[in-house]
Write a protein that holds these residues in place. Structure first.
Motif, PDB file in Angstrom:
ATOM      1  N   VAL A 131      -0.264   4.805   8.517  1.00 56.02           N
ATOM      2  CA  VAL A 131      -1.331   5.757   8.843  1.00 56.02           C
ATOM      3  C   VAL A 131      -0.824   7.187   8.766  1.00 56.02           C
ATOM      4  CG1 VAL A 131      -2.818   6.608  10.696  1.00 56.02           C
ATOM      5  CG2 VAL A 131      -2.661   4.151  10.261  1.00 56.02           C
ATOM      6  N   VAL A 132       0.312   7.433   9.399  1.00 52.31           N
ATOM      7  CA  VAL A 132       0.822   8.797   9.529  1.00 52.31           C
ATOM      8  C   VAL A 132       1.401   9.326   8.217  1.00 52.31           C
ATOM      9  CG1 VAL A 132       2.542  10.238  10.687  1.00 52.31           C
ATOM     10  CG2 VAL A 132       1.271   8.525  11.990  1.00 52.31           C
ATOM     11  N   ALA A 133       2.102   8.457   7.482  1.00 52.34           N
ATOM     12  CA  ALA A 133       2.887   8.930   6.342  1.00 52.34           C
ATOM     13  C   ALA A 133       2.258   8.679   4.982  1.00 52.34           C
ATOM     14  CB  ALA A 133       4.276   8.282   6.381  1.00 52.34           C
ATOM     15  N   TYR A 134       1.140   7.970   4.913  1.00 53.54           N
ATOM     16  CA  TYR A 134       0.592   7.606   3.605  1.00 53.54           C
ATOM     17  C   TYR A 134       0.305   8.828   2.731  1.00 53.54           C
ATOM     18  CZ  TYR A 134      -2.747   6.604  -0.002  1.00 53.54           C
ATOM     19  OH  TYR A 134      -3.383   6.577  -1.214  1.00 53.54           O
ATOM     20  N   THR A 135      -0.537   9.734   3.205  1.00 55.38           N
ATOM     21  CA  THR A 135      -1.030  10.821   2.353  1.00 55.38           C
ATOM     22  C   THR A 135       0.051  11.816   1.974  1.00 55.38           C
ATOM     23  OG1 THR A 135      -3.252  10.622   3.292  1.00 55.38           O
ATOM     24  CG2 THR A 135      -2.722  12.678   2.170  1.00 55.38           C
ATOM     25  N   ASP A 136       0.811  12.288   2.949  1.00 56.86           N
ATOM     26  CA  ASP A 136       1.756  13.378   2.686  1.00 56.86           C
ATOM     27  C   ASP A 136       3.169  12.919   2.379  1.00 56.86           C
ATOM     28  OD1 ASP A 136      -0.095  15.426   2.913  1.00 56.86           O
ATOM     29  OD2 ASP A 136       0.088  15.510   5.092  1.00 56.86           O
ATOM     30  N   LEU A 137       3.425  11.605   2.370  1.00 56.40           N
ATOM     31  CA  LEU A 137       4.745  11.119   1.995  1.00 56.40           C
ATOM     32  C   LEU A 137       4.653  10.015   0.949  1.00 56.40           C
ATOM     33  CD1 LEU A 137       7.794  11.058   2.287  1.00 56.40           C
ATOM     34  CD2 LEU A 137       7.515   9.472   4.225  1.00 56.40           C
ATOM     35  N   VAL A 143       5.099   5.247  -3.747  1.00 59.64           N
ATOM     36  CA  VAL A 143       4.966   3.973  -3.027  1.00 59.64           C
ATOM     37  C   VAL A 143       3.663   3.895  -2.235  1.00 59.64           C
ATOM     38  CG1 VAL A 143       7.462   3.588  -2.877  1.00 59.64           C
ATOM     39  CG2 VAL A 143       6.296   4.845  -1.043  1.00 59.64           C
ATOM     40  N   GLY A 144       2.725   4.779  -2.544  1.00 54.96           N
ATOM     41  CA  GLY A 144       1.455   4.772  -1.824  1.00 54.96           C
ATOM     42  C   GLY A 144       0.698   3.476  -1.965  1.00 54.96           C
ATOM     43  N   GLU A 145       0.727   2.896  -3.165  1.00 54.69           N
ATOM     44  CA  GLU A 145       0.020   1.641  -3.407  1.00 54.69           C
ATOM     45  C   GLU A 145       0.640   0.499  -2.604  1.00 54.69           C
ATOM     46  OE1 GLU A 145      -0.162   4.360  -6.942  1.00 54.69           O
ATOM     47  OE2 GLU A 145       1.433   3.536  -5.690  1.00 54.69           O
ATOM     48  N   LEU A 146       1.974   0.482  -2.527  1.00 53.42           N
ATOM     49  CA  LEU A 146       2.657  -0.541  -1.729  1.00 53.42           C
ATOM     50  C   LEU A 146       2.314  -0.386  -0.252  1.00 53.42           C
ATOM     51  CD1 LEU A 146       6.191  -0.492  -3.404  1.00 53.42           C
ATOM     52  CD2 LEU A 146       4.501  -2.320  -3.551  1.00 53.42           C
ATOM     53  N   GLY A 201      -2.063  18.401  -7.522  1.00 49.11           N
ATOM     54  CA  GLY A 201      -1.898  18.509  -6.075  1.00 49.11           C
ATOM     55  C   GLY A 201      -0.567  17.980  -5.560  1.00 49.11           C
ATOM     56  N   GLY A 202       0.321  17.570  -6.471  1.00 50.06           N
ATOM     57  CA  GLY A 202       1.647  17.145  -6.049  1.00 50.06           C
ATOM     58  C   GLY A 202       1.810  15.668  -5.772  1.00 50.06           C
ATOM     59  N   ARG A 203       0.787  14.873  -6.079  1.00 54.79           N
ATOM     60  CA  ARG A 203       0.906  13.431  -5.867  1.00 54.79           C
ATOM     61  C   ARG A 203       1.796  12.809  -6.948  1.00 54.79           C
ATOM     62  NH1 ARG A 203      -4.336  11.571  -3.412  1.00 54.79           N
ATOM     63  NH2 ARG A 203      -4.155  12.449  -1.314  1.00 54.79           N
ATOM     64  N   ARG A 204       2.447  11.693  -6.582  1.00 57.74           N
ATOM     65  CA  ARG A 204       3.298  10.950  -7.526  1.00 57.74           C
ATOM     66  C   ARG A 204       2.942   9.474  -7.406  1.00 57.74           C
ATOM     67  NH1 ARG A 204       6.542  13.088 -11.326  1.00 57.74           N
ATOM     68  NH2 ARG A 204       8.372  11.843 -10.746  1.00 57.74           N
ATOM     69  N   ASN A 205       1.710   9.124  -7.762  1.00 62.16           N
ATOM     70  CA  ASN A 205       1.308   7.723  -7.676  1.00 62.16           C
ATOM     71  C   ASN A 205       1.678   6.994  -8.959  1.00 62.16           C
ATOM     72  OD1 ASN A 205      -0.831   8.223  -9.573  1.00 62.16           O
ATOM     73  ND2 ASN A 205      -2.052   9.054  -7.891  1.00 62.16           N
ATOM     74  N   LEU A 206       1.394   5.695  -9.012  1.00 61.22           N
ATOM     75  CA  LEU A 206       1.834   4.887 -10.142  1.00 61.22           C
ATOM     76  C   LEU A 206       1.140   5.244 -11.450  1.00 61.22           C
ATOM     77  CD1 LEU A 206       2.222   1.345  -8.528  1.00 61.22           C
ATOM     78  CD2 LEU A 206       4.012   2.976  -9.171  1.00 61.22           C
ATOM     79  N   VAL A 207      -0.076   5.738 -11.370  1.00 64.51           N
ATOM     80  CA  VAL A 207      -0.764   6.162 -12.595  1.00 64.51           C
ATOM     81  C   VAL A 207      -0.012   7.322 -13.230  1.00 64.51           C
ATOM     82  CG1 VAL A 207      -2.915   7.087 -13.542  1.00 64.51           C
ATOM     83  CG2 VAL A 207      -3.003   5.383 -11.720  1.00 64.51           C
ATOM     84  N   ILE A 208       0.441   8.241 -12.408  1.00 64.32           N
ATOM     85  CA  ILE A 208       1.173   9.410 -12.898  1.00 64.32           C
ATOM     86  C   ILE A 208       2.583   9.034 -13.336  1.00 64.32           C
ATOM     87  CG2 ILE A 208       2.154  11.632 -12.181  1.00 64.32           C
ATOM     88  CD1 ILE A 208      -0.346  11.921 -10.352  1.00 64.32           C
ATOM     89  N   LEU A 209       3.243   8.171 -12.565  1.00 64.80           N
ATOM     90  CA  LEU A 209       4.627   7.805 -12.868  1.00 64.80           C
ATOM     91  C   LEU A 209       4.748   6.915 -14.104  1.00 64.80           C
ATOM     92  CD1 LEU A 209       5.946   7.081  -9.264  1.00 64.80           C
ATOM     93  CD2 LEU A 209       6.497   9.050 -10.699  1.00 64.80           C
TER      94      LEU A 209
END
Length: 299
Positions: A131-137, A143-146, A201-209
Motif C-alpha cells: 500500500v505504502v510503497a507501490y506508487t512511489d517506489l 516491480v509494480g506488477e509483482l 512521469g518517471g515510472r519504470r513499469n514492465l511496458v517501459i522496461l
C-alpha cells in the motif's frame, strides 16, 4: 465541499469489486479444508476494500503531483479517475482520505493477528508495504506488477484463508496462484495506454522496461498461466473437480490475446481492456462458488 462522487472517484469505486472476490476465494478454499467463519470473512473483505481504496487514492494523489494525470488519455479502465485534475478534490484531502483508509485496513489486520496468531503477520506486513510503497517506489523500479499481483491477488486469498482459524490451506495456496496472475495482468494491460505519460512521469513499469511487443507476450504467458494453475490444482487433488467451471472465463482472454498476436504496437482495444477485468472478477467468483458448492455437496 468535496462531494461523495469525488471520494468515490479517487477511490476508483468501480474497481473495488476485486477484493471481495479474492476474499471469497480464500475463505471458500479454507472451508474446503475445514474452517470457515462468516464474521471473519466479512471483516476481512472490509479490510481489503479499505486497503484497495488506499492504494488507489495514493496512486491518484501521486500521479497528480508528478503530472502523470495531466498527460494520460483516459479510458474506462486506465488513466486515473480524473477527479484531481478536474478540481473535484484537493490533493491534501485525497492524501488524508488515503491515510484514513490505510488505518482502517491496518486496524482490522492487527485485530486478526491478535485473534489467529503471528502466522498472519507476514501477510499483513507485505500488504502494508504494498500500500505504502507501490506508487512511489515499486512502480518506479520495475516491480509494480509483482507487488500488485501479491498485494491485491495472492496475498488476500491466502490471508482470507488464514484468518478463519490460523491454519494453512492447500486449496487457498492453489487458488492464490491464478489470483496472482490475474491481478498482475489486470494492472499490466492497463499500463499500455498510459505508456507515454508514465515514462514522462518517471515510472519504470514492465511496458517501459521491456517494450510493448515483449511486454504483450509476457501478458499472454501470465494470462494463460492462470487457467493452467487451476487445472493443476484439480489434478493434484488440492482443488475439487467442480473448480473446472472457473476455467470458463479464460475464454475472455481471446480479445486481449488477439491484440497481442496482431499488433501490440497499436492501442489496446477497449473491449480487450474490458475483457481483462471481467476475466479476473469472474474467475475468482466462480472459483469461490465452486469451492463453496463442493463443501455443501460433500457435507
Amino acid at each position: 465541499m468535496t462531494s461523495v462522487r469525488s471520494f468515490a472517484g479517487v477511490a476508483r469505486a468501480p474497481f473495488l469489486l476485486l477484493p471481495p472476490t479474492l476474499v471469497a476465494s480464500g475463505a471458500a478454499a479454507a472451508a474446503w479444508n475445514g474452517a470457515f467463519s462468516w464474521p471473519r470473512t466479512l471483516l476481512a473483505a472490509a479490510g481489503m476494500v479499505a486497503l484497495h481504496m488506499a492504494v488507489n487514492i495514493f496512486n491518484e494523489w501521486s500521479d497528480m503531483r508528478t503530472g502523470i494525470d495531466l498527460r494520460t488519455e483516459r479510458t474506462p479502465f486506465s488513466g486515473g479517475s480524473g477527479t484531481l485534475p478536474s478540481g473535484g478534490m484537493s490533493t491534501g484531502t485525497a492524501f488524508w482520505f488515503g491515510v484514513v483508509c490505510s488505518i482502517v485496513g491496518l486496524v482490522i489486520g492487527v485485530w486478526f493477528v491478535r485473534q489467529v496468531g503471528w502466522v498472519l503477520l507476514p501477510i499483513i506486513v507485505a500488504g502494508a508495504i504494498s500500500v505504502v510503497a507501490y506508487t512511489d517506489l515499486f512502480a518506479r523500479i520495475g516491480v509494480g506488477e509483482l507487488a500488485a499481483g501479491f498485494g491485491l491477488g495472492a496475498g488476500p486469498v491466502i490471508g482470507a484463508a488464514l484468518v478463519q482459524d490460523g491454519a494453512w490451506s492447500t486449496a487457498a495456496a492453489w487458488a492464490a496462484v491464478p489470483a496472482f496472475c490475474m491481478t498482475f495482468n489486470l494492472l499490466f494491460l492497463n499500463e499500455f495506454p498510459d505508456e507515454t505519460a508514465d515514462r514522462e512521469g518517471g515510472r519504470r513499469n514492465l511496458v517501459i522496461l521491456l517494450g510493448r511487443r515483449a511486454a504483450a507476450w509476457l501478458y499472454a504467458a501470465v494470462g494463460l498461466a492462470a487457467p493452467v494453475a487451476i487445472l493443476l490444482g484439480i489434478l493434484v487433488g488440492s482443488l475439487p473437480v467442480l473448480c473446472l467451471v472457473a476455467l470458463l472465463p479464460s475464454m475472455l482472454l481471446a480479445k486481449p490475446l488477439r491484440w497481442v498476436v496482431s499488433d501490440p504496437e497499436s492501442p489496446v482495444p477497449i473491449p480487450a481492456l474490458a475483457a481483462n477485468v471481467v476475466w479476473n472478477l469472474a474467475t475468482n467468483t466462480l472459483l469461490a462458488a465452486a469451492l463453496g458448492l463442493s463443501v455443501i455437496t460433500r457435507a
